[in-house]
Scaffold this motif. Structure first.
Motif, mmCIF file in Angstrom:
data_model
loop_
_atom_site.group_PDB
_atom_site.id
_atom_site.type_symbol
_atom_site.label_atom_id
_atom_site.label_comp_id
_atom_site.label_asym_id
_atom_site.label_seq_id
_atom_site.Cartn_x
_atom_site.Cartn_y
_atom_site.Cartn_z
ATOM 1 N N ALA A 153 0.832 -1.204 0.000
ATOM 2 C CA ALA A 153 0.000 0.000 0.000
ATOM 3 C C ALA A 153 0.866 1.253 0.000
ATOM 4 O O ALA A 153 0.578 2.229 -0.711
ATOM 5 C CB ALA A 153 -0.920 -0.011 1.224
ATOM 6 N N LYS A 154 1.928 1.204 0.809
ATOM 7 C CA LYS A 154 2.828 2.349 0.880
ATOM 8 C C LYS A 154 3.524 2.552 -0.464
ATOM 9 O O LYS A 154 3.699 3.679 -0.937
ATOM 10 C CB LYS A 154 3.863 2.120 1.987
ATOM 11 N N PRO B 153 -1.087 7.850 4.648
ATOM 12 C CA PRO B 153 -1.372 7.052 5.849
ATOM 13 C C PRO B 153 -2.868 6.833 6.079
ATOM 14 O O PRO B 153 -3.287 5.742 6.467
ATOM 15 C CB PRO B 153 -0.735 7.885 6.971
ATOM 16 N N LEU B 154 -3.667 7.873 5.805
ATOM 17 C CA LEU B 154 -5.112 7.726 5.999
ATOM 18 C C LEU B 154 -5.702 6.745 4.992
ATOM 19 O O LEU B 154 -6.577 5.930 5.328
ATOM 20 C CB LEU B 154 -5.788 9.096 5.855
ATOM 21 N N GLN B 155 -5.220 6.804 3.743
ATOM 22 C CA GLN B 155 -5.697 5.848 2.727
ATOM 23 C C GLN B 155 -5.278 4.433 3.081
ATOM 24 O O GLN B 155 -6.043 3.480 2.876
ATOM 25 C CB GLN B 155 -5.137 6.240 1.357
ATOM 26 N N GLN B 156 -4.068 4.270 3.601
ATOM 27 C CA GLN B 156 -3.616 2.931 4.007
ATOM 28 C C GLN B 156 -4.529 2.370 5.090
ATOM 29 O O GLN B 156 -4.922 1.199 5.061
ATOM 30 C CB GLN B 156 -2.180 3.005 4.535
ATOM 31 N N LEU B 157 -4.861 3.246 6.063
ATOM 32 C CA LEU B 157 -5.709 2.788 7.179
ATOM 33 C C LEU B 157 -7.113 2.461 6.698
ATOM 34 O O LEU B 157 -7.662 1.403 7.035
ATOM 35 C CB LEU B 157 -5.754 3.880 8.258
ATOM 36 N N TRP B 158 -7.673 3.355 5.901
ATOM 37 C CA TRP B 158 -9.089 3.224 5.508
ATOM 38 C C TRP B 158 -9.297 2.143 4.448
ATOM 39 O O TRP B 158 -10.256 1.374 4.508
ATOM 40 C CB TRP B 158 -9.589 4.577 5.009
ATOM 41 N N GLN B 159 -8.396 2.101 3.442
ATOM 42 C CA GLN B 159 -8.617 1.217 2.285
ATOM 43 C C GLN B 159 -7.927 -0.138 2.418
ATOM 44 O O GLN B 159 -8.310 -1.091 1.734
ATOM 45 C CB GLN B 159 -8.130 1.914 1.014
ATOM 46 N N VAL B 160 -6.923 -0.250 3.268
ATOM 47 C CA VAL B 160 -6.176 -1.512 3.352
ATOM 48 C C VAL B 160 -6.274 -2.137 4.741
ATOM 49 O O VAL B 160 -6.683 -3.299 4.892
ATOM 50 C CB VAL B 160 -4.686 -1.276 2.985
#
Length: 229
Positions: A122-123, A129-136
């Motif tokens: 994801a990174k 960081p917010l997209q990683q948390l929300w989408q992954v």
């Protein structure tokens, strides 16, 4: 003998349909439990997700959750009532505090369980960081996250019954009234309804978890577990 008393008590329509009957008090019990777990989730879930994502404060979560679980639930509820007076609000506050550790631990453990290569991918895709948390991370954490909510719900359903000692309604009031009047049929009926409510809520949350967990994760985890074995 007890079964006969149970059937006799259940055969009285007043015990079902009056304002203090099983149906109304079951709805009140359900209301107390859902409200308490919902408020606890609103408080604890973002904290658990954030700590799981950043990795900061994980040890604090474990210590705090274990410490809060060690609190005597009836004592905690009684303390709130002594401080704020008899009523629903102090009792519900105690139930919310009871539910927080399980929700917090579930959210934290769920995010922590996401494989490192998934996070790195994801990174590498340039996600914030917010997209990683929300989408992954959040979709991958769903099974453990809902596991925490289910545990909290079961604890609250049981403790809400005991909280009738300090003025809360619900099925606990029927249970305590039965104990006070030596009505074994009434006591057993209330106990059965509390157990049935716990089973139904757990089954409902399990179904909800299955619906909200992406299919790829539901299918992939058993396969991964089998491969690991």
């Amino acid at each position: 003998m007890i079964i006969t008393e149970l059937l006799g008590w259940l055969s009285d329509p007043d015990n079902w349909f009056s304002s203090t009957g099983l149906l109304v008090q079951t709805l009140w019990h359900l209301y107390y439990c859902v409200l308490s777990v919902l408020v606890a989730s609103i408080i604890a879930m973002p904290i658990g997700l954030w700590i799981g994502h950043t990795g900061r404060g994980g040890a604090t979560v474990v210590v705090l959750s274990n410490s809060m679980r060690a609190l005597p639930t009836l004592g905690l509820v009684t303390l709130f009532v002594l401080l704020a007076g008899i009523g629903e609000a102090p009792t519900l506050a105690g139930l919310v505090i009871l539910a927080i550790p399980a929700v917090l631990s579930g959210a934290y453990a769920g995010v922590q369980s996401v494989p490192k290569d998934v996070r790195d991918a994801a990174k590498g895709m340039g996600m914030t960081p917010l997209q990683q948390l929300w989408q992954v991370e959040l979709p991958n954490a769903a099974p453990l996250l809902f596991g925490g909510v289910r545990t909290a719900m079961l604890q609250v359903v049981a403790t809400a019954s005991v909280a009738a000692y300090v003025g809360l309604g619900g099925l606990g009031s029927i249970l305590l009234e039965g104990i006070k009047t030596y009505s074994y049929g009434q006591t057993l009926a209330a106990a059965l309804f509390i157990a049935l409510l716990a089973v139904l809520l757990d089954a409902l949350l399990s179904r909800l978890s299955r619906i909200l967990t992406p299919r790829g994760i539901r299918v992939g985890r058993p396969a991964a577990a089998a491969g690991g074995a």
